[in-house]
Design an enzyme around this catalytic site. Structure first.
Site, PDB file in Angstrom:
ATOM      1  N   GLU A  34       0.780  -1.202   0.123  1.00 44.57           N
ATOM      2  CA  GLU A  34      -0.176  -0.070  -0.142  1.00 44.57           C
ATOM      3  C   GLU A  34       0.877   1.420  -0.127  1.00 44.57           C
ATOM      4  O   GLU A  34       0.499   2.130  -0.707  1.00 44.57           O
ATOM      5  CB  GLU A  34      -0.975   0.060   1.202  1.00 44.57           C
ATOM      6  CG  GLU A  34      -1.828  -1.169   1.242  1.00 44.57           C
ATOM      7  CD  GLU A  34      -3.332  -0.977  -0.183  1.00 44.57           C
ATOM      8  OE1 GLU A  34      -2.964   0.384  -0.730  1.00 44.57           O
ATOM      9  OE2 GLU A  34      -3.734  -1.763  -0.555  1.00 44.57           O
ATOM     10  N   CYS A 190     -13.930   0.752 -15.694  1.00 41.15           N
ATOM     11  CA  CYS A 190     -14.505   2.195 -15.641  1.00 41.15           C
ATOM     12  C   CYS A 190     -13.258   3.155 -15.684  1.00 41.15           C
ATOM     13  O   CYS A 190     -13.256   3.830 -14.530  1.00 41.15           O
ATOM     14  CB  CYS A 190     -15.424   2.241 -14.494  1.00 41.15           C
ATOM     15  SG  CYS A 190     -16.368   3.827 -14.460  1.00 41.15           S
ATOM     16  N   CYS A 197     -17.467  -0.081 -21.342  1.00 38.36           N
ATOM     17  CA  CYS A 197     -19.112  -0.125 -20.658  1.00 38.36           C
ATOM     18  C   CYS A 197     -19.498  -1.353 -20.989  1.00 38.36           C
ATOM     19  O   CYS A 197     -20.313  -1.726 -20.240  1.00 38.36           O
ATOM     20  CB  CYS A 197     -19.820   1.266 -21.044  1.00 38.36           C
ATOM     21  SG  CYS A 197     -19.258   2.725 -20.293  1.00 38.36           S
ATOM     22  N   CYS A 200     -18.496  -3.956 -18.536  1.00 36.95           N
ATOM     23  CA  CYS A 200     -19.139  -3.586 -16.956  1.00 36.95           C
ATOM     24  C   CYS A 200     -20.192  -4.120 -16.557  1.00 36.95           C
ATOM     25  O   CYS A 200     -21.327  -4.243 -16.798  1.00 36.95           O
ATOM     26  CB  CYS A 200     -19.184  -1.813 -16.925  1.00 36.95           C
ATOM     27  SG  CYS A 200     -19.358  -1.523 -15.187  1.00 36.95           S
ATOM     28  N   CYS A 206     -25.947   1.615 -14.221  1.00 39.12           N
ATOM     29  CA  CYS A 206     -25.103   2.880 -14.174  1.00 39.12           C
ATOM     30  C   CYS A 206     -26.032   4.179 -14.415  1.00 39.12           C
ATOM     31  O   CYS A 206     -26.491   4.079 -15.597  1.00 39.12           O
ATOM     32  CB  CYS A 206     -23.969   2.613 -15.277  1.00 39.12           C
ATOM     33  SG  CYS A 206     -23.015   3.878 -15.218  1.00 39.12           S
TER      34      CYS A 206
END
Length: 287
Positions: A34, A190, A197, A200, A206
């Site tokens: 991280e 995205c 799209c 997705c 959406c």
């Protein structure tokens, strides 16, 4: 409505094979990853993460090493103050938590270099706890799928966490998968430019798509300073010289890295102030 019923099956089928997603990956490895992933591409992090964990498999191993070695090993990941913060976090974990990365968000937030996102990411991805984890990718998916906006606009921590928390399933395991799934969706489907799209899992719910993909007209985050020709680039050149030397380097030896005397002096002063360099009788060195 956006929910884990759509995102989690898609994630399980389409997720990238990344070390921190594999069973048995240690909490320390999650913390290191991280730190490294902050403003840095995954492809650049992977080889450095492997080398780092091979050299310092526990927080105590890193804590026992001079901080300059962390800066040296950070190499060209960028934003090298992260290396110093990671070293300080390792020292705190070794001294205050018996060498074990804490799972509690407040305890994580008390560690050097760990903010709201990183604390929750460690608690969720290392320990499976239920917390909202919000990065740039998650914010973009929520902005589009839930709010009907093309972009997320400037970050607002409390608002962003609340928006993600409202979507999280109640079960810890499914909430962790949903957090990872929303991130992955924003990273590979995205995307900020040219979203896919048709691929997705949220296409049918959406709001942005339903509205006809309206252009974003809200406030935008300030653009980052151009890197080429900046002081940040010059700092990197000087640090590269210091990393490559086992002995102190005189200022004269840094002329090739930064030719302008005033700029070189300004950058060296900044490196000393940030703790990324130390001034010895023989010249400049890593701390």
């Amino acid at each position: 409505m956006v929910s884990a019923r759509q995102v989690n099956p898609w994630y399980r089928e389409n997720r990238r094979d990344l070390p921190w997603r594999r069973p048995g990956f240690p909490a320390w490895g999650t913390l290191v990853s991280e730190f490294m992933l902050q403003q840095t591409q995954v492809s650049r992090v992977l080889p450095r993460l492997e080398e780092w964990l091979r050299r310092w498999p526990t927080p105590a191993d890193l804590a026992a090493t001079p901080p300059g070695e962390a800066v040296r090993a950070w190499d060209r990941l960028g934003y090298p103050r992260r290396a110093l913060a990671l070293h300080s976090a390792a020292v705190a974990i070794a001294e205050q938590h018996d060498g074990k990365v804490p799972a509690d968000v407040d305890a994580l937030l008390a560690l050097p270099g760990i903010g709201q996102y990183t604390a929750r990411a460690i608690a969720v991805f290392a320990y499976g706890l239920r917390h909202p984890v919000v990065d740039t990718n998650v914010r973009r998916v929520i902005a589009r799928a839930v709010e009907g906006q093309g972009l997320a606009g400037p970050a607002a921590t409390a608002r962003d966490l609340a928006a993600m928390d409202a979507l999280l399933p109640a079960e810890n395991d499914e909430a962790a998968v949903f957090n990872a799934g929303m991130m992955e969706l924003g990273a590979i489907v995205c995307t900020a430019r040219n979203p896919k799209c048709d691929a997705c899992p949220l296409a049918d719910v959406c709001r942005w798509r339903a509205l006809g993909y309206p252009a974003y007209a809200g406030p935008r985050a300030p653009r980052q300073q151009r890197y080429v020709g900046s002081d940040r680039e010059a700092r990197g050149r000087i640090l590269a010289v210091l990393r490559g030397s086992e002995v102190p380097v005189s200022e004269e030896a840094l002329v090739e890295a930064v030719t302008e005397p005033d700029r070189r002096s300004r950058i060296l002063e900044g490196l000393l102030k940030d703790g990324l360099a130390a001034l010895t009788d023989d010249g400049y060195a890593l701390p």
